[in-house]
Scaffold this motif. Structure first.
Motif, PDB file in Angstrom:
ATOM      1  N   ASP A 262       0.815  -1.222   0.000  1.00 24.17           N
ATOM      2  CA  ASP A 262       0.000   0.000   0.000  1.00 24.17           C
ATOM      3  C   ASP A 262       0.850   1.274   0.000  1.00 24.17           C
ATOM      4  O   ASP A 262       0.305   2.381  -0.053  1.00 24.17           O
ATOM      5  CB  ASP A 262      -0.919   0.028   1.238  1.00 24.17           C
ATOM      6  N   VAL A 263       2.155   1.133   0.094  1.00 22.77           N
ATOM      7  CA  VAL A 263       3.036   2.284   0.280  1.00 22.77           C
ATOM      8  C   VAL A 263       2.842   3.337  -0.807  1.00 22.77           C
ATOM      9  O   VAL A 263       2.633   4.523  -0.528  1.00 22.77           O
ATOM     10  CB  VAL A 263       4.514   1.836   0.339  1.00 22.77           C
ATOM     11  N   GLU A 264       2.916   2.919  -2.079  1.00 18.56           N
ATOM     12  CA  GLU A 264       2.815   3.881  -3.180  1.00 18.56           C
ATOM     13  C   GLU A 264       1.440   4.557  -3.197  1.00 18.56           C
ATOM     14  O   GLU A 264       1.326   5.738  -3.515  1.00 18.56           O
ATOM     15  CB  GLU A 264       3.081   3.197  -4.516  1.00 18.56           C
ATOM     16  N   MET A 265       0.406   3.811  -2.871  1.00 18.70           N
ATOM     17  CA  MET A 265      -0.939   4.381  -2.827  1.00 18.70           C
ATOM     18  C   MET A 265      -1.052   5.419  -1.715  1.00 18.70           C
ATOM     19  O   MET A 265      -1.646   6.490  -1.902  1.00 18.70           O
ATOM     20  CB  MET A 265      -1.979   3.270  -2.616  1.00 18.70           C
ATOM     21  N   LEU A 266      -0.493   5.115  -0.554  1.00 22.38           N
ATOM     22  CA  LEU A 266      -0.529   6.050   0.567  1.00 22.38           C
ATOM     23  C   LEU A 266       0.254   7.318   0.244  1.00 22.38           C
ATOM     24  O   LEU A 266      -0.137   8.423   0.643  1.00 22.38           O
ATOM     25  CB  LEU A 266       0.036   5.388   1.828  1.00 22.38           C
ATOM     26  N   GLU A 267       1.354   7.155  -0.473  1.00 27.31           N
ATOM     27  CA  GLU A 267       2.169   8.312  -0.843  1.00 27.31           C
ATOM     28  C   GLU A 267       1.483   9.159  -1.918  1.00 27.31           C
ATOM     29  O   GLU A 267       1.620  10.380  -1.951  1.00 27.31           O
ATOM     30  CB  GLU A 267       3.539   7.861  -1.336  1.00 27.31           C
ATOM     31  N   LEU A 268       0.744   8.514  -2.789  1.00 24.74           N
ATOM     32  CA  LEU A 268       0.068   9.218  -3.881  1.00 24.74           C
ATOM     33  C   LEU A 268      -1.081  10.079  -3.389  1.00 24.74           C
ATOM     34  O   LEU A 268      -1.287  11.197  -3.882  1.00 24.74           O
ATOM     35  CB  LEU A 268      -0.443   8.199  -4.904  1.00 24.74           C
ATOM     36  N   ALA A 269      -1.822   9.588  -2.407  1.00 26.56           N
ATOM     37  CA  ALA A 269      -3.046  10.261  -1.959  1.00 26.56           C
ATOM     38  C   ALA A 269      -2.754  11.581  -1.263  1.00 26.56           C
ATOM     39  O   ALA A 269      -1.670  11.788  -0.700  1.00 26.56           O
ATOM     40  CB  ALA A 269      -3.824   9.337  -1.020  1.00 26.56           C
ATOM     41  N   SER A 270      -3.738  12.447  -1.291  1.00 29.52           N
ATOM     42  CA  SER A 270      -3.622  13.703  -0.553  1.00 29.52           C
ATOM     43  C   SER A 270      -3.474  13.429   0.938  1.00 29.52           C
ATOM     44  O   SER A 270      -2.725  14.115   1.629  1.00 29.52           O
ATOM     45  CB  SER A 270      -4.864  14.570  -0.798  1.00 29.52           C
ATOM     46  N   LEU A 271      -4.179  12.421   1.438  1.00 27.81           N
ATOM     47  CA  LEU A 271      -4.033  11.982   2.832  1.00 27.81           C
ATOM     48  C   LEU A 271      -3.930  10.469   2.853  1.00 27.81           C
ATOM     49  O   LEU A 271      -4.849   9.775   2.418  1.00 27.81           O
ATOM     50  CB  LEU A 271      -5.211  12.435   3.693  1.00 27.81           C
ATOM     51  N   GLY A 272      -2.818   9.951   3.341  1.00 27.49           N
ATOM     52  CA  GLY A 272      -2.636   8.517   3.475  1.00 27.49           C
ATOM     53  C   GLY A 272      -2.732   8.102   4.932  1.00 27.49           C
ATOM     54  O   GLY A 272      -2.058   8.665   5.785  1.00 27.49           O
ATOM     55  N   VAL A 273      -3.576   7.119   5.217  1.00 28.88           N
ATOM     56  CA  VAL A 273      -3.783   6.626   6.577  1.00 28.88           C
ATOM     57  C   VAL A 273      -3.343   5.172   6.638  1.00 28.88           C
ATOM     58  O   VAL A 273      -3.894   4.318   5.941  1.00 28.88           O
ATOM     59  CB  VAL A 273      -5.254   6.743   7.011  1.00 28.88           C
ATOM     60  N   ALA A 274      -2.346   4.884   7.453  1.00 28.74           N
ATOM     61  CA  ALA A 274      -1.913   3.501   7.692  1.00 28.74           C
ATOM     62  C   ALA A 274      -2.474   3.059   9.038  1.00 28.74           C
ATOM     63  O   ALA A 274      -2.380   3.787  10.026  1.00 28.74           O
ATOM     64  CB  ALA A 274      -0.396   3.403   7.692  1.00 28.74           C
TER      65      ALA A 274
END
Length: 591
Positions: free
Chosen positions: A546-558
Motif C-alpha cells: 500500500d506504500v505507493e498508494m498512501l504516498e500518492l493520496a492527498s491523505l494517506g492513513v496507515a
C-alpha cells in the motif's frame, strides 16, 4: 488569532420576502443587506457589505464579563435589518475606561436591529439548516426586542447591568453563527482552554468606553450538530432546540450568568422561561433542560464521540474519493467487515464520497465479501460495474467496470516458481483474472478460498498445462511467517533479478509480481481514466503493497496493525483493523 470564513447567502427579492424567504448560496466576497420593519413593511436596501464577527479573548464567554457601567433609558420604536455575511475572527484588545454619558437619541428615530445570520463554511447545504437560518432572520429580532423590553423594569439582583436599556443607541448589532462541533470545539480550545464541543457560545463585543451610537451586542455561536443531538434526546425538533440555545446565548450577552451563584442561575432560568413563553416557542430553557438531562443520566457532551452518531450531515466531505485496501484494513483479523465499518462506508457514500477498493484480491473475492454485508451491487461499494484496482494493481477496472489496464507476469518466472513449488512442496497459487490455479491440494490452498474468499483453486496436473494459453498476473507462495521471512523472501528476491518483484500483503504470503507493480500505479491509472486528481483522494491501507498508494493520496492513513513501511509512508496512523481503524479514519479525516 483565529480566522474563519463562513458562507454568505443572498436575501431573496423584496416581493418574495413578504411570504416565504428562500436563501441561496453566495460565493462572492460581499453579502447583500436589507432592513425591514417588524410589521413586514419594507425599507430600501442598504449597500452590500461584508459582515465581521470578532471572536476576541476579551469577549464574554459563558458568563465571563469584562465591561460594566452603562445605563440609559429611552422609549423606542423598532426596525430590523437582517442579512447574511462572511465571518472572520480577530482579536480586540480592550483598555480601561471611565463612564461617560452617551448622547440620547431622538425619540422619533427608530432603533434599528442589525441581525446577521451566518453559516460556517464547513456546514454542507443541508435544506433543514438553510430553512432554520432563514427562520432565525425573523426569530432573532423578535427575541432581541422582547429581551430589551424586559431590561427596563428588571429587578434581577445578579445580572450585570453593563447594558440596562438600549434606548440611547441608534443601532443594535448581533451575529448568530451556525456551525458544527469541530468549529465550536476549536473556539473552546482557543478562548476557554477546553477541548470539547459545547452547544452555544456567547461572545460579547460591547465596548462602553467608545461611546458609539451602535451597540455591538456580540456573537452567538451555535453548534447545529450538538443541537440536533440534544433535540433528539429531548424529543423536539431542531429549530426548537436552536431557539432555546439562542435565548440562552442572548441572555448571557445581556449580563445574565448562571455560573455565578444559585441565585444567578435561578434568575437566568426564570428569564429563559419568560422569553420562551412570551415568544410562543416550544421547549424548556437550557438550564432546566440540563437538569432534566442530568436526572435522566444522559452522557456528558464531551463523552459523545463526534461524527459517529449520524452527524456526518453537518460536515462537508474533504475528499471526492476514498481508496481502501481490503486485507488488514477493511477486513479484521477474522477476514470480516465489521458492522462499524459497514456503517462508516454507508455514511461516506450517502454524503457523496465514492469508495473505491484497491486490493491484492480478485474482483470476485471483493464482491463476495461486500455481498455478505449488503454493500455489493450497482449502488454498493463493489460490483462488476464498479471501478476498482485488483490483484495488486495488475487489473484495473474503470467506468462501468470495464477493464482499462492489465499487466502479466513473465512466463519464465511463473515456470520457475511452480517448479520450486513442486520440488520444495510449498503451495503456490497463480492468479489469472478471476481464476486461481495450483498444482496440488494443500490446506493452505483451501484457506485462500475458505478464509480469504478467493475463487476456489483449480488443480492443474502439470506446469506446462497450467501455463498453456494462460495470462498470469501474479503468483503467491503460502507458508508460515518464519518460512516466508527466512527462506522464501531471501531466495526469490535474488532469484528473479529484474524480471519481477516480491511484495507482501500478509505476513504468511509472498507474492511475485511484474517489475514496478504497485497499487499506487494502478490507482494512478484509474485516476487518469476518471479525470480525478490525487489531491481529491484519501487512501487507507496497512501493507507494504500500500506504500505507493498512501504516498500518492492527498491523505494517506496507515492502520496501526500495518507494516513499518506503510506507517512510514502514511500521513497519519490510525487504529488497528480489529478496532475498526478504517471506520475511525473515515469519520475522523474524510469530513
Amino acid at each position: 488569532m483565529l480566522s474563519r470564513l463562513c458562507r454568505a447567502l443572498h436575501p431573496p427579492p423584496l416581493l418574495a420576502m413578504a411570504t416565504r424567504v428562500l436563501p441561496r448560496a453566495l460565493h462572492s466576497a460581499h453579502a447583500s443587506a436589507m432592513a425591514l420593519s417588524t410589521n413586514s413593511h419594507f425599507k430600501l436596501p442598504f449597500p452590500p457589505t461584508a459582515a465581521h464577527i470578532s471572536l476576541a479573548k476579551s469577549s464574554s464567554i459563558f458568563g465571563r464579563k469584562f465591561h460594566n457601567g452603562l445605563s440609559c433609558t429611552r422609549d423606542r420604536k423598532w426596525s430590523v435589518g437582517g442579512w447574511y455575511g462572511k465571518v472572520f475572527a480577530s482579536q480586540r484588545d480592550y483598555r480601561k475606561f471611565r463612564k461617560r454619558p452617551l448622547k440620547k437619541r431622538d425619540k422619533e428615530k427608530e432603533l434599528e436591529l442589525s441581525v446577521k445570520i451566518c453559516i460556517e463554511e464547513q456546514l454542507p447545504d443541508d435544506p433543514e439548516i438553510l430553512d432554520i437560518a432563514e427562520m432565525l432572520r425573523l426569530n432573532v429580532p423578535m427575541a432581541m426586542k422582547l429581551a430589551f423590553d424586559n431590561l427596563k423594569d428588571s429587578e434581577y439582583q445578579t445580572r450585570d447591568r453593563v447594558i440596562n436599556d438600549v434606548g440611547c443607541f441608534e443601532t443594535v448589532e448581533l451575529s448568530v453563527l451556525l456551525c458544527n462541533d469541530e468549529f465550536i470545539r476549536e473556539l473552546n480550545k482557543d478562548w476557554r482552554d477546553e477541548d470539547h464541543p459545547t452547544d452555544v457560545l456567547s461572545m460579547s463585543q460591547h465596548i462602553p468606553e467608545l461611546e458609539l451610537p451602535i451597540l455591538m451586542l456580540g456573537d452567538i455561536v451555535i453548534s447545529v450538530e450538538t443541537a440536533a443531538r440534544q433535540a433528539e434526546e429531548r424529543g423536539q425538533n431542531l429549530l426548537d432546540e436552536i431557539r432555546i440555545l439562542l435565548v440562552h446565548g442572548l441572555l448571557h450577552l445581556l449580563g445574565f450568568d448562571h455560573e455565578l451563584s444559585d441565585e444567578a442561575e435561578a434568575e437566568m432560568e426564570k428569564e429563559e422561561e419568560i422569553l420562551l413563553k412570551s415568544l410562543g416557542w416550544k421547549g424548556k430553557g437550557l438550564i432546566q433542560s440540563a437538569y432534566d438531562a442530568e436526572d435522566a443520566d444522559s452522557p456528558p457532551l464531551e463523552n459523545i464521540d463526534r461524527k459517529k452518531e449520524g452527524s456526518l450531515r453537518f460536515y462537508r466531505p474533504k475528499f471526492s474519493y476514498i481508496f481502501c485496501d481490503m486485507d488488514g484494513t477493511l477486513l479484521n483479523s477474522k477476514s470480516q467487515i465489521s458492522s462499524a465499518t459497514v456503517e462508516a462506508l454507508r455514511d461516506a457514500t450517502s454524503r457523496g464520497v465514492k469508495v473505491v477498493i484497491a486490493t491484492g484480491k480478485t474482483r470476485p473475492a471483493v464482491i463476495t465479501l461486500f455481498k455478505s454485508v449488503g454493500l455489493a451491487g450497482k449502488d454498493g461499494i463493489a460490483s462488476e460495474v464498479s471501478p476498482g484496482v485488483f490483484v495488486q494493481g495488475l487489473l484495473v477496472y474503470g467506468r462501468q467496470g470495464r477493464e482499462i489496464s492489465r499487466r502479466n507476469l513473465d512466463l519464465n518466472v511463473c515456470k520457475e516458481a511452480f517448479l520450486y513449488s513442486l520440488e520444495h512442496k510449498v503451495p503456490l497459487i497463480a492468479f489469472s483474472e478471476d481464476r486461481c490455479l495450483t498444482l496440488f491440494h494443500h490446506p493452505l490452498v483451501d484457506s485462500l478460498h475458505t478464509i480469504y474468499n478467493e475463487p476456489k483453486a483449480e488443480i492443474i496436473p502439470s506446469v506446462d498445462q497450467l501455463l498453456a494459453g494462460t495470462d498470469i498476473q501474479k503468483v503467491i507462495f503460502l507458508d508460515t511467517v518464519e518460512g516466508v521471512n527466512t527462506t522464501l523472501r531471501p531466495y526469490w528476491a535474488e532469484a528473479i533479478g529484474d524480471n519481477a518483484s516480491v511484495v507482501q500483503a500478509c505476513p504468511d504470503m509472498l507474492e511475485i509480481v511484474p517489475p514496478g507493480t504497485s497499487k499506487g500505479s494502478g490507482v494512478k491509472i484509474l485516476l487518469d481514466h476518471l479525470g480525478v486528481s490525487p489531491k481529491e483522494i484519501m487512501a487507507i491501507g496497512d501493507g507494504e503493497n500500500d506504500v505507493e498508494m498512501l504516498e500518492l493520496a492527498s491523505l494517506g492513513v496507515a492502520l496501526s496493525n500495518g507494516s513499518e513501511k506503510a506507517k512510514a509512508a502514511a500521513d497519519v496512523i490510525g487504529a488497528s483493523n480489529d478496532d475498526n481503524g478504517a471506520a475511525d479514519a473515515i469519520y475522523r479525516y474524510a469530513f
